[in-house]
Design an enzyme around this catalytic site. Structure first.
Site, PDB file in Angstrom:
ATOM      1  N   SER A 185      25.120 -48.381-104.679  1.00 15.85           N
ATOM      2  CA  SER A 185      25.283 -47.013-104.328  1.00 15.85           C
ATOM      3  C   SER A 185      25.940 -46.363-105.447  1.00 15.85           C
ATOM      4  O   SER A 185      26.786 -46.811-106.257  1.00 15.85           O
ATOM      5  CB  SER A 185      26.345 -47.269-103.032  1.00 15.85           C
ATOM      6  OG  SER A 185      26.616 -45.925-102.812  1.00 15.85           O
ATOM      7  N   GLU A 237      21.333 -51.887-101.608  1.00 16.86           N
ATOM      8  CA  GLU A 237      22.489 -51.554-102.193  1.00 16.86           C
ATOM      9  C   GLU A 237      23.570 -52.331-101.706  1.00 16.86           C
ATOM     10  O   GLU A 237      23.721 -52.594-100.988  1.00 16.86           O
ATOM     11  CB  GLU A 237      23.008 -49.870-101.771  1.00 16.86           C
ATOM     12  CG  GLU A 237      22.027 -48.838-102.507  1.00 16.86           C
ATOM     13  CD  GLU A 237      22.328 -47.598-102.155  1.00 16.86           C
ATOM     14  OE1 GLU A 237      21.777 -46.707-103.059  1.00 16.86           O
ATOM     15  OE2 GLU A 237      23.389 -47.255-101.505  1.00 16.86           O
ATOM     16  N   CYS A 253      26.988 -36.698 -99.358  1.00 17.56           N
ATOM     17  CA  CYS A 253      28.391 -37.294 -99.618  1.00 17.56           C
ATOM     18  C   CYS A 253      28.781 -36.511-100.932  1.00 17.56           C
ATOM     19  O   CYS A 253      28.148 -36.332-101.879  1.00 17.56           O
ATOM     20  CB  CYS A 253      28.318 -38.735 -99.466  1.00 17.56           C
ATOM     21  SG  CYS A 253      27.840 -39.440 -97.884  1.00 17.56           S
ATOM     22  N   CYS A 290      19.159 -36.092 -99.621  1.00 12.44           N
ATOM     23  CA  CYS A 290      19.750 -37.086 -99.974  1.00 12.44           C
ATOM     24  C   CYS A 290      18.733 -38.511-100.675  1.00 12.44           C
ATOM     25  O   CYS A 290      17.771 -38.226-100.685  1.00 12.44           O
ATOM     26  CB  CYS A 290      20.271 -37.937 -98.494  1.00 12.44           C
ATOM     27  SG  CYS A 290      21.653 -36.905 -97.886  1.00 12.44           S
ATOM     28  N   ASP A 291      19.552 -39.537-100.807  1.00 18.47           N
ATOM     29  CA  ASP A 291      19.162 -40.459-101.520  1.00 18.47           C
ATOM     30  C   ASP A 291      17.717 -40.921-101.985  1.00 18.47           C
ATOM     31  O   ASP A 291      17.174 -40.272-103.048  1.00 18.47           O
ATOM     32  CB  ASP A 291      19.709 -41.831-101.199  1.00 18.47           C
ATOM     33  CG  ASP A 291      21.226 -41.751-101.102  1.00 18.47           C
ATOM     34  OD1 ASP A 291      21.814 -40.989-100.485  1.00 18.47           O
ATOM     35  OD2 ASP A 291      21.719 -42.908-101.722  1.00 18.47           O
ATOM     36  N   LYS A 292      16.914 -41.206-101.180  1.00 15.31           N
ATOM     37  CA  LYS A 292      15.539 -41.927-101.492  1.00 15.31           C
ATOM     38  C   LYS A 292      14.606 -40.451-101.094  1.00 15.31           C
ATOM     39  O   LYS A 292      13.362 -40.442-101.841  1.00 15.31           O
ATOM     40  CB  LYS A 292      14.697 -42.919-100.908  1.00 15.31           C
ATOM     41  CG  LYS A 292      15.810 -44.136-100.963  1.00 15.31           C
ATOM     42  CD  LYS A 292      16.350 -44.435-102.294  1.00 15.31           C
ATOM     43  CE  LYS A 292      17.648 -45.168-102.536  1.00 15.31           C
ATOM     44  NZ  LYS A 292      18.564 -44.524-101.744  1.00 15.31           N
TER      45      LYS A 292
END
Length: 553
Positions: free
Chosen positions: A468, A442, A191, A119-121
């Site tokens: 986001s 975000e 997601c 995920c993201d970071k």
């Protein structure tokens, strides 16, 4: 082998004794040590299953004669951290992840690494550490979540965020919102849209640091376990051939990734992360190159939130390599670059097939002739800002409106939900940059509220924070210099006129130079929002968004 410094010789008997305390045999100790960075936790849906991915990676390493040694990495779930103090920690966690992997790898002298992420970071943090350490490394993700269903309509987490605004606007019942809540996220994985996590996992493939399918094989598919085993085997091949991250992360590889970014319509956060990864690899990337690349790279995909398709659709259509093969038709990629598969890009994409031309448009008939992300600059953003062009309604690509100024995300959300924002307005959210946030939060809550209330085609949002990957609309972020250092966005007053043209790459504050000079002279730096702990230290040394929000050397 690096690990020989720890395990070989008479004087290393104490070190070997400590390994034997954990049950390692002499044979295991003498084999290459492969550090397996496992970001598994029980707070991120994209990470809750990474123990299974990690075990598969270990199997692959053992099959090729290595000893896998697991250690952990932290992770923040952006969706759960959204809209409260937790979001201050999201981007800042990227540097912690990179530093911790460096610490573990140098302290224990691993010979190679496999980084298990999703995920993201966490993905960019791991890629940053890979470039910094420069020992043979493969990155493997846990894969995307399947989309949920509302009848025949595919939905994901972004629909739930937007539904909140619809309920507030009286366009949806609370019962319907509850249905979305129940069904939008049907199982584990990152997601389901082309949000930041999936953007970075796809770009890991494009950079050459992940194996084919890294970005798109769904988390629940057996192919994800097979991929993890192959990653474990692949790292042993890299070690034997001494192929290192900086052999792969060449300047041309970043150009390839930017072109794939444009074709896929990735999250604007990729602009932050690619700059930061390039910095660790010793490569200087200028954000303005995004427009040069966008001008020659067509947008081939319209994945959620820009369109109706989700990650499993991209996977079934042929994945990242099918997109790259389309780009190669017009010689847009460097095909001679090495990848972690031990093969060149050209060899990797040779067998790729575009199986669904509605999901991956042929390069001859793209969704847009230019890429999915645009870089803007002007007197409001002298060092630039970015927008996800592919998710902006055509009528909002060029806009002029009255500034509605907010010094925090929370005050803007209240104004939006209380119907204080009018069609045509330009909502300014400032003091949310890397220093001012701190942590560059975000802005999914305000953009989702605007979309839910039906204003995303009439109202623009401009911020020194970020967005986001689930954001859609005329959402312009990363404004640099940020407000906290006295950038022009700090000088905007309620009612000032702001104009931007996404196609032309301009953004203008319609205020005379003399007036701006007066405002600048009167401006005073605000008191830091957070004065203790990690974020206080982070705010003192983090740089601007146009440099990737890296920490000062």
């Amino acid at each position: 082998m690096r690990s020989d410094k720890v395990k070989k010789g008479l004087e290393r008997a104490p070190h070997r004794s400590l390994f034997k305390a954990m049950g390692y045999t002499d044979q295991e100790i003498m084999r290459p040590w492969i550090g397996i960075v496992n970001a598994k936790n029980e707070i991120i849906p994209g990470h809750i299953h990474l123990d299974k991915i990690t075990e598969a990676v270990k199997s692959g390493v053992r099959m090729r004669g290595g000893t896998p040694i697991e250690f952990p990495a932290i992770g923040v779930c952006d969706g759960i951290a959204m809209g409260h103090i937790g979001m201050h920690y999201s981007l800042a966690s990227r540097e912690l992840i990179a530093d911790c992997i460096e610490t573990m790898s140098m302290a224990h002298q691993f010979d190679a690494l496999v980084m298990v992420t999703n995920c993201d970071k966490i993905v960019p943090g791991m890629l940053m550490s890979a470039a910094r350490l420069n020992i043979p490394t493969v990155v493997v993700s846990g894969g995307p979540m399947l989309a949920g269903k509302d009848g025949d309509k595919a939905i994901s987490i972004s629909n739930v965020f937007e539904a909140v605004g619809e309920v507030k606007a009286g366009k949806m019942s609370e019962n319907k919102l509850h249905e979305y809540e129940e069904h939008a996220c049907p199982g584990y994985g990152s997601c389901a849209g082309m949000f930041t996590a999936n953007s970075m996992n796809c770009l890991t493939e494009a950079l050459g640091m992940g194996l084919p399918g890294n970005g798109t094989i769904p988390a629940v598919y057996a192919g994800r376990i097979l991929l993890a085993k192959k990653a474990g085997m692949a790292v042993m091949g890299l070690l034997n051939k001494d192929i290192r991250p900086r052999d792969i992360l060449r300047e041309e590889a970043f150009h390839n990734a930017l072109k794939v970014d444009m074709a896929l319509g990735c999250s604007t956060n990729s602009m932050l992360h690619l700059l930061a990864i390039a910095h660790e690899a010793g490569i200087k990337l200028d954000l303005s190159i995004a427009n040069e690349i966008s001008a020659i790279t067509p947008n081939l995909c319209q994945l959620s939130p820009a369109g109706p398709h989700h990650m499993q659709d991209l996977y079934e259509a042929g994945g990242v390599y099918a997109v790259m093969k389309e780009l190669a038709k017009k010689d847009l990629l460097n095909l001679d670059l090495m990848t972690v598969s031990g093969k060149t890009v050209k060899m990797n994409i040779k067998e790729a097939v575009n199986r669904n031309t509605e999901v991956i448009r042929p390069i001859e008939s793209p969704f847009h002739e230019t890429g999915g992300i645009a870089f803007l600059n002007g007197n409001l953003a002298p060092d630039g800002c970015v927008v996800k062009r592919s998710a902006v309604a055509r009528q909002m690509l060029k806009h002029r409106g009255s500034a509605r100024v907010f010094d925090s995300e929370e005050t803007s959300i209240r104004a939006i939900l209380e119907s204080q924002i009018n069609k045509g307005d330009v909502v300014i959210i400032r003091y949310e940059g890397p220093k001012g946030g701190p942590g560059m939060r975000e802005m999914l809550a305000p953009t989702s509220a605007l979309a839910g209330m039906g204003l995303d085609k009439d109202v623009a949002l401009v911020t020194d924070g970020r967005f986001s990957g689930a954001t859609r609309g005329a959402s312009i972020g990363h404004v640099s210099p940020e407000a906290a250092v006295g950038g022009p966005i700090a000088l905007v007053k309620e009612g000032d006129m702001i104009a931007f043209d996404v196609e032309e790459g301009t953004i203008t504050l319609d205020v005379a130079k003399e007036e701006l000079a007066k405002r600048k002279e009167a401006w005073k730096a605000p008191k830091p929002k957070i004065e203790t702990g990690y974020l206080a230290r982070y705010a003192k040394i983090v740089t601007s968004a146009n440099t990737g929000a890296i920490l000062e050397d």
